[in-house]
Design an enzyme around this catalytic site. Structure first.
Site, short mmCIF file in Angstrom:
data_model
loop_
_atom_site.label_atom_id
_atom_site.label_comp_id
_atom_site.label_asym_id
_atom_site.label_seq_id
_atom_site.Cartn_x
_atom_site.Cartn_y
_atom_site.Cartn_z
N TYR A 135 0.84 -1.20 0.00
CA TYR A 135 0.00 0.00 0.00
C TYR A 135 0.88 1.25 0.00
CZ TYR A 135 -3.98 2.91 1.61
OH TYR A 135 -4.96 3.85 1.74
N LYS A 161 -1.64 -1.17 -3.98
CA LYS A 161 -2.69 -0.15 -3.92
C LYS A 161 -1.96 1.18 -3.98
CE LYS A 161 -5.95 1.22 -0.31
NZ LYS A 161 -6.38 2.50 -0.85
#
Ligand code: NAY
Length: 288
Positions: A135, A161
């Site tokens: 992330y 992400k």
């Protein structure tokens, strides 16, 4: 991760007026989103107020979500924490209760070295059989392109992400790391460019409250209908920037209540729009 594509709300966590996790509201919210045809859920991330909760509470939230989803859509469990030890505990729990994938912010606060961050992801990913989605988010410290390449080498790391605003790197990630490295665009206000640059999915806070705008945007951008995607992004952005100027997670939760899924209260120090005066003010400004 390649099976998990499309529009995934970064799920809110409802609390009651005493700030206790509200299981009933959580179940209502999950059903509301599945009825509105989201493609999956990203649970206990930043929108889910993960860092406001104890590990036991985070586990309980995930258990309730898994129980309510009942396999209808895939679930990515965010297990990020500062210590590897704690993240591994959350990751093993997520696997045990049936989550489809893991995600984690890098360890933050102490300014860990790149080697330490690599070992964090290596250890968590090795602790279960689930794929990991790293992330990249400004709140936890951005990776930089070379670091993303390093992280992508870790066995089990299957995607990212990407919530940085440097969207040109989305294309570069796909080209240099591989088309099968799964990429979720994480900035809702730039969903269109994320998808246009090759993202496989979009994960974000506002897909809790206006999912259909982004479901249509995702389909339009994938189909190359840029005019339509742009018009939808404009609609979405009017709402996003309205909320960002106030108290976004609380505004998202309250606007869900107006649509029939009361997502409850936020934990302090986030505020709420629950008293009649601030709710009326929010509605009036919204209409204006
Ligand atoms: C998560 O973990 O909850 C997220 O996916 C959060 C994604 C959000 N980014 C941040 C920095 O909070 O949805 C976005 C964000 O709220 C939106 O783009 C508006 O800026």
């Amino acid at each position: 991760l390649s099976q998990i594509t499309g529009v995934l709300p970064a799920l809110v966590t409802p609390f009651d007026e005493n700030e206790a996790f509200d299981e009933g509201r959580m179940r209502t919210v999950v059903d509301f989103l599945i009825r509105r045809k989201v493609d999956g859920l990203y649970v206990t991330g930043s929108t889910g107020e993960a860092f406001m909760m104890s590990p036991e509470e985070r586990k309980r939230v995930l258990e309730v979500v898994m129980d309510e989803v009942k396999g209808r859509i895939p679930v990515i469990a965010h297990v990020g924490a500062i210590s590897t030890h704690l993240s591994i505990d959350l990751a093993r729990h997520a696997e045990k209760v049936g989550a489809d994938a893991l995600s984690s912010v890098p360890p933050f606060y102490w300014g860990f070295s790149q080697d330490q961050i690599v070992s964090y992801y290596t250890d968590i990913t090795a602790s279960t059989g689930l794929p990991m989605c790293v992330y990249n988010v400004p709140l936890a410290g951005l990776f930089g392109f070379d670091m993303i390449k390093r992280l992508a080498q870790i066995k089990g790391v299957e995607g990212i992400k990407y919530t940085a605003s440097t969207h040109h790197d989305i294309m570069r990630i796909k080209t240099e790391i591989g088309q099968d490295f799964v990429l979720y665009s994480g900035a809702d206000e730039m969903a269109m460019s994320g998808v246009a640059f090759g993202a496989d999915g979009i994960i974000g806070s506002f897909y809790n409250t206006i999912p259909e705008v982004f479901i249509d945007l995702f389909a339009a951008a994938k189909a190359g209908d840029i005019e339509k995607a742009r018009a939808l992004q404009e609609v979405g952005n009017a709402i996003i920037f309205f909320a960002l100027a106030r108290n976004p997670i609380a505004a998202i939760k309250r606007s869900m209540a107006w649509q029939g899924a009361d997502a409850g209260y936020c934990r302090k120090p986030f505020g709420n729009f629950y008293d009649a005066a601030s709710e009326e003010k929010l509605k009036a400004e919204f209409r204006a």
